[in-house]
Write an enzyme that holds these catalytic residues in place. Structure first.
Site, mmCIF file in Angstrom:
data_model
loop_
_atom_site.group_PDB
_atom_site.id
_atom_site.type_symbol
_atom_site.label_atom_id
_atom_site.label_comp_id
_atom_site.label_asym_id
_atom_site.label_seq_id
_atom_site.Cartn_x
_atom_site.Cartn_y
_atom_site.Cartn_z
ATOM 1 N N SER A 84 -1.888 1.816 -3.048
ATOM 2 C CA SER A 84 -0.367 1.761 -2.929
ATOM 3 C C SER A 84 0.315 3.407 -3.104
ATOM 4 C CB SER A 84 0.551 1.181 -3.451
ATOM 5 O OG SER A 84 0.014 -0.210 -3.034
ATOM 6 N N ARG A 98 1.740 6.711 -0.270
ATOM 7 C CA ARG A 98 2.978 7.240 -0.459
ATOM 8 C C ARG A 98 2.779 8.668 -1.004
ATOM 9 N NH1 ARG A 98 2.670 1.893 -1.148
ATOM 10 N NH2 ARG A 98 4.862 0.607 -0.600
ATOM 11 N N SER A 122 8.648 -8.398 -0.055
ATOM 12 C CA SER A 122 7.601 -7.406 0.797
ATOM 13 C C SER A 122 7.920 -6.052 0.331
ATOM 14 C CB SER A 122 7.521 -7.781 2.160
ATOM 15 O OG SER A 122 6.800 -6.719 2.994
ATOM 16 N N GLN A 160 6.107 -3.690 1.602
ATOM 17 C CA GLN A 160 6.031 -2.885 2.595
ATOM 18 C C GLN A 160 7.226 -2.966 3.751
ATOM 19 O OE1 GLN A 160 2.603 -4.631 4.330
ATOM 20 N NE2 GLN A 160 1.112 -3.867 2.939
ATOM 21 N N ASP A 165 -2.025 -9.336 -4.133
ATOM 22 C CA ASP A 165 -3.487 -9.058 -3.790
ATOM 23 C C ASP A 165 -4.488 -9.244 -4.747
ATOM 24 O OD1 ASP A 165 -2.712 -7.898 -1.435
ATOM 25 O OD2 ASP A 165 -2.509 -5.991 -2.422
ATOM 26 N N ARG A 219 -6.110 -15.806 3.201
ATOM 27 C CA ARG A 219 -6.940 -15.905 2.140
ATOM 28 C C ARG A 219 -6.800 -17.319 1.184
ATOM 29 N NH1 ARG A 219 -5.049 -9.515 -0.044
ATOM 30 N NH2 ARG A 219 -6.590 -8.674 1.150
#
Length: 446
Positions: free
Chosen positions: A32, A36, A177, A179, A330, A361
């Site tokens: 992550s 960025r 989220s 994202q 995750d 998942r």
């Protein structure tokens, strides 16, 4: 190191028990933060230097995309990455479609960047990424003025026609989220006025930390009920930075669980990022009785970091609070493996998000764990797992990884505590996030 989406041939691999894990390892840089660091360095005016960058396919896809939009990005002989940025508002029209490989993070964040620049970018990806919905990002970016044409279901390939100046937005996240939050904030960089993201459930805050580090005018206020108001002043001027990327806690997760469940293990994992919005797995495993000791706690580049000493432990099943999900979303696949070896029942809920990752998942982990002898019940939004109490799993099955790196690595670890080998149909997807996973595992087995 230059091809972000090499589409390698399938690489089946069997994993089996081989004794205690012992030693000290350093894991790859946080994915992550790596994404960025490249994006914001590409938007700064001047030269930034990044060390510890994760050199997996996903991050290389980000680097290739930023190059296509005008930034100069080079890897030096000593492993550092040097980026000469174009400045906020300076992104250039790429000559062709941008291939994002398997990286959902790159795609969603770059859609935000493009949304407020006067360029048109077509995003493509592999079969897995092309099946993932982008509607959650399309909605707020469209409200800011971007014209987005997507494939049916809001999927890739899609085209973003940016608007400059874009329209500042106050956007309340309909789901947790990071994202979506980051995409809106990145669009706000080149948007006049104040762009605000209202976040009822806190998610990973790497974007906020790094935006401030690069000089953006960003404030965060938290209401009494925990709702966060993140406000960014647009038309920002970002300053180049020197960044050290901490080790990825999502990658460390596999070795944390491996050391906990393989009898006799004692492992130190160096330089692990422990941002509180990412450290949920450690908290949950400790609540299950996991012996995880934080050593040499420190701060690196605004991010909390520590070395983790992890020793084999007798884990107990628990009911996992769904409120912790955003800080470990995750890591659930590998948590399910730990639960399969724990004593008693582990119950997880509130995990709808796991159905729209690289694979479903919940369904894939339930099917795979059942195939190797675990007792698993799948619900609409989680799994219920009755553990073995530390006894090995039967194993002996071939697991379909569904091109999902975290599924593949989770079942590789499960193979270490199975009576018969566990075969993964294709370990090639692991290169998206953790290229040296198998080498590090082998180093702890020798």
């Amino acid at each position: 190191m230059t091809d972000p989406n090499p589409n390698p041939r399938p690489s089946p691999r069997a994993f089996s028990a081989s004794g205690p894990l012992q030693g000290r390892i350093a894991i790859p840089g946080d994915k992550s933060i790596s994404h960025r660091a490249l994006m914001l360095s590409a938007l700064a005016v001047g030269t930034s230097r990044v060390t510890g960058l994760l050199e997996g396919h996903d991050v290389l896809a980000t680097a290739a995309a930023m190059r296509a939009m005008g930034a100069s990005i080079e890897r030096t002989d000593d492993g550092a990455w040097v980026i000469d940025g174009v400045g906020v508002g300076g992104l250039l029209q790429p000559r062709q479609a941008v291939d994002m490989g398997n990286s959902g993070t790159s795609t969603r964040l770059l859609m935000g960047l493009v949304a407020s620049h006067p360029i048109t970018v077509t995003f493509t990806g592999d079969a897995s990424l092309s099946g993932r919905p982008m509607g959650r990002v399309i909605d707020p970016l469209s409200q800011m003025g971007a014209d987005i044409t997507a494939s049916p279901g809001g999927r890739l390939p899609l085209m973003v026609r940016g608007l400059a100046p874009a329209i500042p937005l106050a956007y309340r996240l309909p789901m947790a989220s990071a994202q979506v939050k980051s995409a809106v904030l990145l669009a706000g960089l080149n948007t006049p006025g104040i762009t605000e993201v209202i976040e009822p459930v806190p998610t990973r805050d790497h974007s906020e930390r790094m935006l401030r580090g690069f000089g953006a005018d960003l404030t965060v206020e938290t209401d009494a009920d925990g709702t966060r108001h993140i406000r960014l002043c647009g038309e920002a001027e970002l300053r180049p930075q020197t960044i050290t990327v901490p080790g990825d806690p999502s990658s460390a997760a596999f070795f944390i669980v491996a050391a906990l469940i393989v009898p006799g293990s004692d492992v130190v994992i160096a330089n692990v990022g422990l941002n509180p919005t990412r450290a949920g797995l450690v908290e949950v495993l400790q609540a299950m009785g996991g012996n995880i000791e934080l050593q040499n706690a420190r701060e690196v580049g605004g991010e909390p970091v520590a070395d983790l000493r992890v020793r084999h432990s007798s884990l107990k099943g628990i009911a996992v609070d769904p409120a912790i999900a955003p800080s470990m979303i995750d890591e659930y696949p590998i948590l399910f493996v730990a639960a399969a070896l724990a004593e008693g029942r582990t119950v997880t809920t509130g995990l709808d998000e796991l159905r729209v990752k690289e694979s479903d998942r919940l369904a894939v982990m339930a099917a795979g764990l059942t195939a190797i002898g675990a007792r698993v019940e799948e619900s609409a939004d989680g799994l219920i797992i009755d553990g073995t109490g530390g006894d090995p799993l039967p194993g002996g099955a071939t697991i379909a990884g569904h091109l999902d790196h975290r599924i593949c690595m989770s079942f590789a670890i499960a193979g270490l505590v199975s009576k018969a080998p566990v075969m993964i149909d294709d370990m090639a997807p692991v290169a998206t996030s953790f290229p040296n996973f198998e080498a590090l595992l082998a180093s702890l087995q020798s």
